[in-house]
Design a protein around this motif. Structure first.
Motif, PDB file in Angstrom:
ATOM      1  N   MET A   1       0.844  -1.191   0.000  1.00  0.00           N
ATOM      2  CA  MET A   1       0.000   0.000   0.000  1.00  0.00           C
ATOM      3  C   MET A   1       0.881   1.243   0.000  1.00  0.00           C
ATOM      4  SD  MET A   1      -2.844   1.237   2.790  1.00  0.00           S
ATOM      5  CE  MET A   1      -4.088   0.062   2.258  1.00  0.00           C
ATOM      6  N   GLU A   2       0.600   2.149  -0.938  1.00  0.00           N
ATOM      7  CA  GLU A   2       1.351   3.399  -1.032  1.00  0.00           C
ATOM      8  C   GLU A   2       0.690   4.451  -0.141  1.00  0.00           C
ATOM      9  OE1 GLU A   2       4.148   3.807  -2.769  1.00  0.00           O
ATOM     10  OE2 GLU A   2       4.052   1.689  -3.392  1.00  0.00           O
ATOM     11  N   ILE A   3       1.464   4.973   0.821  1.00  0.00           N
ATOM     12  CA  ILE A   3       0.921   5.925   1.799  1.00  0.00           C
ATOM     13  C   ILE A   3       1.729   7.209   1.760  1.00  0.00           C
ATOM     14  CG2 ILE A   3       0.533   6.398   4.246  1.00  0.00           C
ATOM     15  CD1 ILE A   3      -0.048   3.474   4.662  1.00  0.00           C
ATOM     16  N   LEU A   4       1.008   8.364   1.710  1.00  0.00           N
ATOM     17  CA  LEU A   4       1.638   9.675   1.832  1.00  0.00           C
ATOM     18  C   LEU A   4       1.382  10.178   3.253  1.00  0.00           C
ATOM     19  CD1 LEU A   4       3.013  12.232   0.709  1.00  0.00           C
ATOM     20  CD2 LEU A   4       0.766  12.979  -0.105  1.00  0.00           C
ATOM     21  N   LEU A   5       2.462  10.402   4.010  1.00  0.00           N
ATOM     22  CA  LEU A   5       2.358  10.874   5.390  1.00  0.00           C
ATOM     23  C   LEU A   5       2.752  12.345   5.424  1.00  0.00           C
ATOM     24  CD1 LEU A   5       2.063  10.498   8.450  1.00  0.00           C
ATOM     25  CD2 LEU A   5       4.413   9.593   8.488  1.00  0.00           C
ATOM     26  N   VAL A   6       1.785  13.209   5.780  1.00  0.00           N
ATOM     27  CA  VAL A   6       2.017  14.650   5.789  1.00  0.00           C
ATOM     28  C   VAL A   6       1.882  15.158   7.217  1.00  0.00           C
ATOM     29  CG1 VAL A   6       1.373  16.868   4.774  1.00  0.00           C
ATOM     30  CG2 VAL A   6       1.015  14.765   3.476  1.00  0.00           C
ATOM     31  N   ASP A   7       3.027  15.505   7.825  1.00  0.00           N
ATOM     32  CA  ASP A   7       3.033  15.955   9.224  1.00  0.00           C
ATOM     33  C   ASP A   7       4.324  16.718   9.446  1.00  0.00           C
ATOM     34  OD1 ASP A   7       3.026  16.266  12.001  1.00  0.00           O
ATOM     35  OD2 ASP A   7       1.909  14.402  12.278  1.00  0.00           O
ATOM     36  N   ASP A   8       4.247  17.892  10.049  1.00  0.00           N
ATOM     37  CA  ASP A   8       5.451  18.699  10.261  1.00  0.00           C
ATOM     38  C   ASP A   8       6.230  18.285  11.505  1.00  0.00           C
ATOM     39  OD1 ASP A   8       3.271  19.681  11.808  1.00  0.00           O
ATOM     40  OD2 ASP A   8       4.435  21.498  12.242  1.00  0.00           O
ATOM     41  N   ASP A   9       5.676  17.371  12.307  1.00  0.00           N
ATOM     42  CA  ASP A   9       6.318  16.950  13.566  1.00  0.00           C
ATOM     43  C   ASP A   9       7.053  15.626  13.335  1.00  0.00           C
ATOM     44  OD1 ASP A   9       6.767  15.779  16.172  1.00  0.00           O
ATOM     45  OD2 ASP A   9       5.457  17.350  16.965  1.00  0.00           O
ATOM     46  N   GLN A  10       8.395  15.658  13.478  1.00  0.00           N
ATOM     47  CA  GLN A  10       9.206  14.456  13.249  1.00  0.00           C
ATOM     48  C   GLN A  10       8.846  13.341  14.215  1.00  0.00           C
ATOM     49  OE1 GLN A  10      11.859  13.949  10.835  1.00  0.00           O
ATOM     50  NE2 GLN A  10      11.442  11.863  11.527  1.00  0.00           N
ATOM     51  N   VAL A  11       8.598  13.711  15.492  1.00  0.00           N
ATOM     52  CA  VAL A  11       8.258  12.697  16.498  1.00  0.00           C
ATOM     53  C   VAL A  11       6.968  11.982  16.128  1.00  0.00           C
ATOM     54  CG1 VAL A  11       7.655  12.325  18.935  1.00  0.00           C
ATOM     55  CG2 VAL A  11       9.480  13.946  18.327  1.00  0.00           C
ATOM     56  N   ASP A  12       5.958  12.751  15.709  1.00  0.00           N
ATOM     57  CA  ASP A  12       4.679  12.145  15.336  1.00  0.00           C
ATOM     58  C   ASP A  12       4.826  11.274  14.087  1.00  0.00           C
ATOM     59  OD1 ASP A  12       3.455  13.335  17.440  1.00  0.00           O
ATOM     60  OD2 ASP A  12       2.544  14.972  16.299  1.00  0.00           O
ATOM     61  N   ARG A  13       5.647  11.712  13.121  1.00  0.00           N
ATOM     62  CA  ARG A  13       5.844  10.891  11.910  1.00  0.00           C
ATOM     63  C   ARG A  13       6.513   9.563  12.273  1.00  0.00           C
ATOM     64  NH1 ARG A  13       8.017  15.540   9.745  1.00  0.00           N
ATOM     65  NH2 ARG A  13      10.041  14.524   9.327  1.00  0.00           N
TER      66      ARG A  13
END
Length: 566
Positions: A1-13
């Motif tokens: 599954m191809e997932i795009l993860l968009v989050d400005d917080d490195q810890v949360d990513r």
């Protein structure tokens, strides 16, 4: 599954990535730290799912959802929104914006995240199927299944919108109703299958007459409607109607049978004939009934004056066609005078038509010739006669008179124009530089590749190109720069009404000065009074023409008065 993860917080990513690795899902993750970066990845790749943080720098997650749902990509993607907030109103706002699920970051765990992903992708597939079903139902509700045209419902709604839009403009809108004459006879004689094929092939022919921006619909049975918007003149509506009638002249072959189709057409104009769709339909229907009553296979305007205007043009076109065929039109010639010597330099060829004792002005029949396509045949006849006449004069009397010939914008699109002119020059032994081809600024507004190529080919023949009606168009200076113009003819409408007409005098001075700087020859038209001639002398305009010297005269009169005596 191809997932795009968009989050400005490195810890949360990192938390999301660790959690996904614990799941049984096989995933490939692409990361983005801003909305713009996420949109860029989305446009370059195909994703099955987007995990999107709500709170982002500069632009939040909902703004990204709005942009994603307006992207033209065929591949749509499920979205799960994530947020540190547990606010239920925020969750609902994200769902309404287009997300399929909402996760509170503090609750993210392997089972919860996996379940959210599966629920979101499944829900999204169901939404997509529902939307496709809606589109199919909408198409069925708005489309005629036999012809593929819009149906009565869609046409009614579209016409109402077009009328509303037209109220805000100064243009006109035309409603054309038409049906097939004697269609019941076709159904009764050949059967409904043949009738259906006839309707389909009739529609195909009618569509070939349209530009593509009109609304063309089947209202039911053999009745059709067309809406023409943004019209500056009702002539456009009559032209379209006439094209449809003409294109149906040839029989339609179905199997081994040739079926002749004719139509009766009624036209109503907004706002002249009504201010609502109901009024326009009623009046177009009355006009169509009138067309049938008058013998079918014709069109009728609802308004009597419009109908009379149309019929007058039809009569003129028919008579003009016959006049060209039987050579009834005659060229008159107006002398062009060299101002400093008073000698005749040459002549302008002007077409005249005396029809059964009625002299028709070129302003009456030239536009009709252009609209009907007769201008090409008429123009070639004018060129032939003008070249023949001035060649005879020059050879007989040892002169080198010039001849000015008006060229219509439609002629510039005629592929045979250059060839016929070349043949005429050779046939009559006339020097190309003695031929001046007058082109209006309006013709140059339609600057297509064909027009530009024709103008350059005419120039390459050695003929001189004159810009006619100078000062009355839209972009004279650019025309002088972009086209091989060597002569400018100042329009007669610019001549001063009196010696005290300072405004027109200043205008002529300015135009003359500009053209002189460009080192072009000038011809002033409309010289009708002594003060016109004096002004031209003062401005050192080289050549003039007008009633002060001579009105246009038949060939024999010109020869006696101006050719022999020169």
């Amino acid at each position: 599954m191809e997932i795009l993860l968009v989050d400005d917080d490195q810890v949360d990513r990192d938390l999301v990535k660790r959690t996904l690795k614990k799941s049984s899902l096989e995933v490939n993750i692409v990361e983005a730290v801003t909305v713009d970066e996420g949109l860029s990845h989305f446009r370059e790749n195909v994703f099955d799912l987007i995990l999107l943080d709500y709170r982002m720098p500069r632009r939040d997650g909902i703004e990204m959802i709005v942009e994603l749902r307006n992207e033209p990509k065929d591949e749509s993607t499920a979205i799960v929104m994530m947020s540190a907030s547990e606010n239920e109103e925020l969750a609902l706002e994200c769902i309404k914006a287009g997300a399929q699920d909402f996760l509170v970051k503090s609750e993210i765990s392997e089972p919860r995240l996996r379940r959210a992903i599966l629920h979101a992708t499944t829900r999204f597939e169901l939404e997509k199927q529902l939307y496709l079903t809606y589109q199919k139902v909408k198409q069925l509700a708005e489309t005629d299944t036999l012809t593929g045209l819009p149906n009565r419902y869609l046409f009614d709604e579209s016409l109402k919108q077009a009328i509303t839009s037209n109220r805000r403009s100064s243009h006109k809108l035309a409603l054309i109703l038409f049906d097939l004459d004697n269609f019941k006879y076709v159904n009764d004689t050949f059967g409904h299958d043949v009738g259906d094929l006839l309707l389909q092939r009739t529609v195909s022919r009618v569509q070939s007459c349209l530009r593509g921006n009109e609304l063309f619909a089947r209202l039911g049975g053999d009745e059709f409607a067309i809406t023409l918007s943004n019209l500056t003149s009702i002539e456009t509506a009559s032209q379209v109607a006439k094209r449809i009638i003409d294109v149906l002249v040839a029989p339609i072959q179905i199997g081994t049978t040739d079926i002749h189709v004719t139509v009766s057409m009624g036209i109503a104009i907004h706002p002249d004939n009504g201010n609502s769709s109901e009024e326009l339909f009623k009046h177009a229907d009355i006009a169509m009934y009138r067309a049938k009553k008058q013998g079918k296979n014709q069109m009728s305007f609802f308004e009597y004056e419009m109908q009379q205007q149309f019929m007058s043009r039809v009569v003129i076109e028919q008579e003009l066609r016959e006049a060209i065929h039987t050579n009834q039109l005659e060229l008159f010639y107006q002398p062009v005078i060299t101002l400093d010597t008073g000698d005749v330099k040459g002549f302008e060829a002007l077409i005249r038509w005396n029809n059964n004792g009625i002299t028709r002005s070129p302003d009456d029949f030239i536009p009709i010739a252009e609209e009907s396509g007769l201008i090409n045949a008429l123009g070639l006849r004018i060129i032939e006669d003008a070249l023949s006449t001035v060649s005879q004069w020059n050879q007989k009397y040892g002169k080198e008179f010039t001849i000015a010939i008006n060229i219509s914008s439609k002629q510039l699109r005629d592929e045979v124009l250059v060839e016929k002119l070349r043949d005429g020059l050779e046939k009559y032994g006339l020097k190309p530089e003695l031929v001046e081809l007058e082109i209006t600024e309006t013709a140059l507004l339609h600057d297509t590749e064909t027009v530009s190529a024709t103008i350059n080919q005419l120039h390459n023949l050695g003929c001189k190109l004159a810009l006619d009606d100078f000062g009355t168009g839209y972009s004279s200076i650019s025309h002088l720069r972009e086209f091989p113009i060597s002569i400018v003819k100042i329009d007669k409408s610019l001549m001063p009404l009196s010696e005290q007409d300072a405004k027109h005098i200043a205008l002529v001075r300015g135009l003359t000065s500009m053209v002189s700087i460009l080192n072009l020859s000038i011809v002033a038209e409309g010289i009708e009074h002594p003060h016109h001639a004096e002004l031209c002398k003062e401005l050192k305009i080289s050549r003039v023409q007008g009633y002060y010297y001579s009105k246009p005269l038949p060939k024999s009169d010109i020869e006696q008065r101006y050719v022999i005596t020169q």
